[in-house]
Enzyme design. Structure first.
Site, PDB file in Angstrom:
ATOM      1  N   GLU A 123      -6.947  -2.252   5.739  1.00 50.71           N
ATOM      2  CA  GLU A 123      -6.771  -2.821   7.084  1.00 50.71           C
ATOM      3  C   GLU A 123      -5.574  -3.739   7.139  1.00 50.71           C
ATOM      4  OE1 GLU A 123      -7.009  -6.276   6.912  1.00 50.71           O
ATOM      5  OE2 GLU A 123      -7.650  -5.910   4.826  1.00 50.71           O
ATOM      6  N   ILE A 153       0.835  -1.211   0.000  1.00 49.25           N
ATOM      7  CA  ILE A 153       0.000   0.000   0.000  1.00 49.25           C
ATOM      8  C   ILE A 153       0.868   1.258   0.000  1.00 49.25           C
ATOM      9  CG2 ILE A 153      -0.293   0.061   2.526  1.00 49.25           C
ATOM     10  CD1 ILE A 153      -2.853   1.162  -0.207  1.00 49.25           C
ATOM     11  N   GLY A 168      -5.210  -7.239   1.161  1.00 45.20           N
ATOM     12  CA  GLY A 168      -5.702  -6.233   2.086  1.00 45.20           C
ATOM     13  C   GLY A 168      -4.879  -4.961   1.996  1.00 45.20           C
ATOM     14  N   GLU A 169      -4.786  -4.238   3.116  1.00 48.15           N
ATOM     15  CA  GLU A 169      -4.008  -2.990   3.223  1.00 48.15           C
ATOM     16  C   GLU A 169      -4.633  -1.833   2.450  1.00 48.15           C
ATOM     17  OE1 GLU A 169       0.029  -3.525   1.892  1.00 48.15           O
ATOM     18  OE2 GLU A 169       0.388  -5.261   3.164  1.00 48.15           O
ATOM     19  N   GLY A 170      -5.688  -2.105   1.685  1.00 48.49           N
ATOM     20  CA  GLY A 170      -6.237  -1.087   0.780  1.00 48.49           C
ATOM     21  C   GLY A 170      -5.702  -1.208  -0.629  1.00 48.49           C
TER      22      GLY A 170
END
Lengths: 371, 371
Positions: B195, B118, B336-338
């Site tokens: 997240e 990210i 994840g992580e955006g």
């Protein structure tokens, strides 16, 4: 080990059957094999980056493919260009499109004046946009980004005769190569290919039918938005063409019989770009047909292609499956012009940035799996 | 007609049931309805642009949604920010993840030092990246882009008890709002939500089960890459939690029972962003769970959400279908992580550029359909 050694070594241990025996058809340069050793090295490097194995999904093989094409673990998109090949089709007079054929010429002018979708996207992506008049039935005028390579004012009607002569087809293939070479400036290593031609999904359907053996009806879609009656007319028209002449298996004969000038030039452009080890971003149904024809002429060409999106045009999904390739985007676009490929370039850039810039587990002090 | 009049008029003719009656739960501002009149005007404008009707596929409703959110026919992405909420989960000690919980803290540091996926994508997209320590079981240190809002060093284990107290849950929801408001600088109208939390797909599975009524087994996936044995253990663990306490129907009670601090803060952030009429780019499974919880608290919140991608995490597709929304990308990412949302921002930008910059049929002198 230099990149050249990697290529050489890979080739010498390659167990695939020999192809082309050093000569490509019609004087095209043989497409070199992509660098499989670098592809494997790229995959290994992905597993050292701070993410679960495989968690970047298809971005991982995508970046590895670009590494293999460029034969480096520092892949980069340099000075990408978009080329839209435009031409008219004799069959358009039979009402196989929702739009009149005059739109081909009008859209060429719209491309050049900056108002078309691909014009907007090329600007957004920082790409030069070139238009090739491959056979528009009209006068496209002069413009610094217009390449005039008009073979004829539209093809002949394939219900009655072959769309082009064998000479025209060979000429179009070569003009596609020439256009590709002309727009390639120093360092350009990526090309987005698009098309414009009222009636060209009809030609593409016959070409797909000829290449894949899929039922002709399954190769026909609504194009720019035919209603049910128009779709039935398009199907009947194509059945009549296929009844006149069963599709030849040779790709150049197939193109000669049913193809469009823009499709032949796209085929030549794919072969030329692959021969120069460029990344080719393929757009929708018609450009995919051209890529498939190029792969028939030189199978290695397909390794240089990234398929930008799956079009809403009915048959595109089946053609992509036939080629055993997966498109990046699937958002029901069906505009052509290179628009799907232009948007997909962002995903390619993201994949390369992740590959190059992410930290390794070791470098970042992050624990590995189950440690 | 001003934008304000458009909103007002639309609202007064709205036939949907009245919602929230002017107050939102827990002191959150009521999310205003998006501007349906502007959405319709945007759709009409698309049909005047030089392309077949609907040929830009899902980019058309996407741009129209952003028009409706921003209540303008000149939509723009201004100063987008990415926020990653991170926390640990008591259940992680039961081996429901392929990675040790120490990775949550390690990855927070990796986010901040620029080595995480990210981090790379935020830079590529020109976004500021903020990290919120919502409840990491470790010391994340100090950093100008780290917001310390630690509720506790990880939640409690939901197999044995509620993961948080009601006070903690309300606090986390409010801290999510506070974080969103803190990172919003002048003009920011777009937020990417991500997240990080080892074990959080386990919590998300229980939350999805509670919200959708889908079989718990169908809500459980491999997360960061569990093997078959790990997946069986995760399923058994979640069955035990659901056997201890049937999932409550109230979203705040559900979060209190099974949620994570980062999930609660994400829920608060979605509500706060929507209340400020911001475009919310939702990432994968866990952020979608938070968006679904936010929609339970205030249904209008969902209208501000664009779902960036469909994760390879098993249950995400079913959850998106439950919400009746379509993701932009579908490339088997599961990080994840955006990251999926960050990549999808390019597609949103392309849709808006096309909407604003394309020529009209009239302006470009292009013939319309069947003319």
């Amino acid at each position: 080990m230099t990149a050249f050694q990697a290529r050489g070594r890979n080739r010498s241990t390659d167990t695939a059957p020999a192809r082309n025996a050093g000569t490509a058809p019609l004087g095209f340069a043989v497409v070199p094999r992509i660098d499989e050793a670098t592809r494997e090295a790229a995959k290994c490097r992905f597993d050292t980056l701070t993410k679960p194995q495989g968690a970047l999904g298809r971005l991982e093989p995508l970046a590895a493919q670009v590494c293999a094409i460029q034969s480096t673990l520092k892949p980069v998109i340099t000075r990408p260009v978009a080329i839209v090949f435009a031409a008219d089709h004799g069959v358009a007079d039979r009402g196989v499109s929702a739009y009149p054929r005059a739109v081909t010429e009008q859209m060429v002018k719209n491309f050049l004046s900056g108002g078309a979708a691909i014009s907007v996207l090329a600007k957004l992506q920082g790409m030069k946009l070139w238009i090739v008049d491959a056979g528009v039935d009209g006068d496209c005028g002069k413009h610094p980004r217009l390449i005039t390579a008009k073979i004829r004012r539209g093809t002949r009607d394939f219900v009655e005769q072959a769309t082009m002569t064998p000479d025209e087809c060979r000429n179009a293939l070569r003009q596609g190569r020439a256009a590709l070479e002309r727009v390639t400036v120093s360092g350009t290593n990526t090309v987005i290919l698009g098309e414009m031609g009222i009636g060209n999904t009809a030609a593409s359907a016959l070409l797909m039918h000829g290449m894949t053996g899929h039922q002709l009806a399954d190769c026909v879609g609504r194009g720019t938005g035919l209603d049910d009656r128009g779709l039935a007319r398009k199907r009947a028209t194509l059945e009549a063409a296929a009844a006149r002449r069963a599709p030849p298996s040779d790709p150049v004969e197939l193109l000669t019989e049913f193809g469009g000038y823009e499709i032949a030039m796209l085929t030549g452009a794919v072969l030329a770009a692959a021969a120069r080890r460029m990344l080719v971003l393929v757009d929708g149904f018609t450009v995919t047909v051209a890529a498939a024809l190029a792969a028939r002429m030189d199978p290695s060409a397909l390794d240089y292609c990234v398929f930008g999106h799956c079009s809403a045009e009915h048959a595109h999904r089946a053609l992509l499956a036939h080629l055993n390739v997966q498109p990046l985007l699937d958002v029901e676009m069906r505009l052509g012009e290179g628009t799907g490929a232009a948007i997909a370039l962002s995903t390619v850039r993201a994949a390369l940035a992740l590959f190059i810039e992410m930290a390794t587990f070791e470098g970042a002090g992050v624990s590995g799996k189950d440690s």
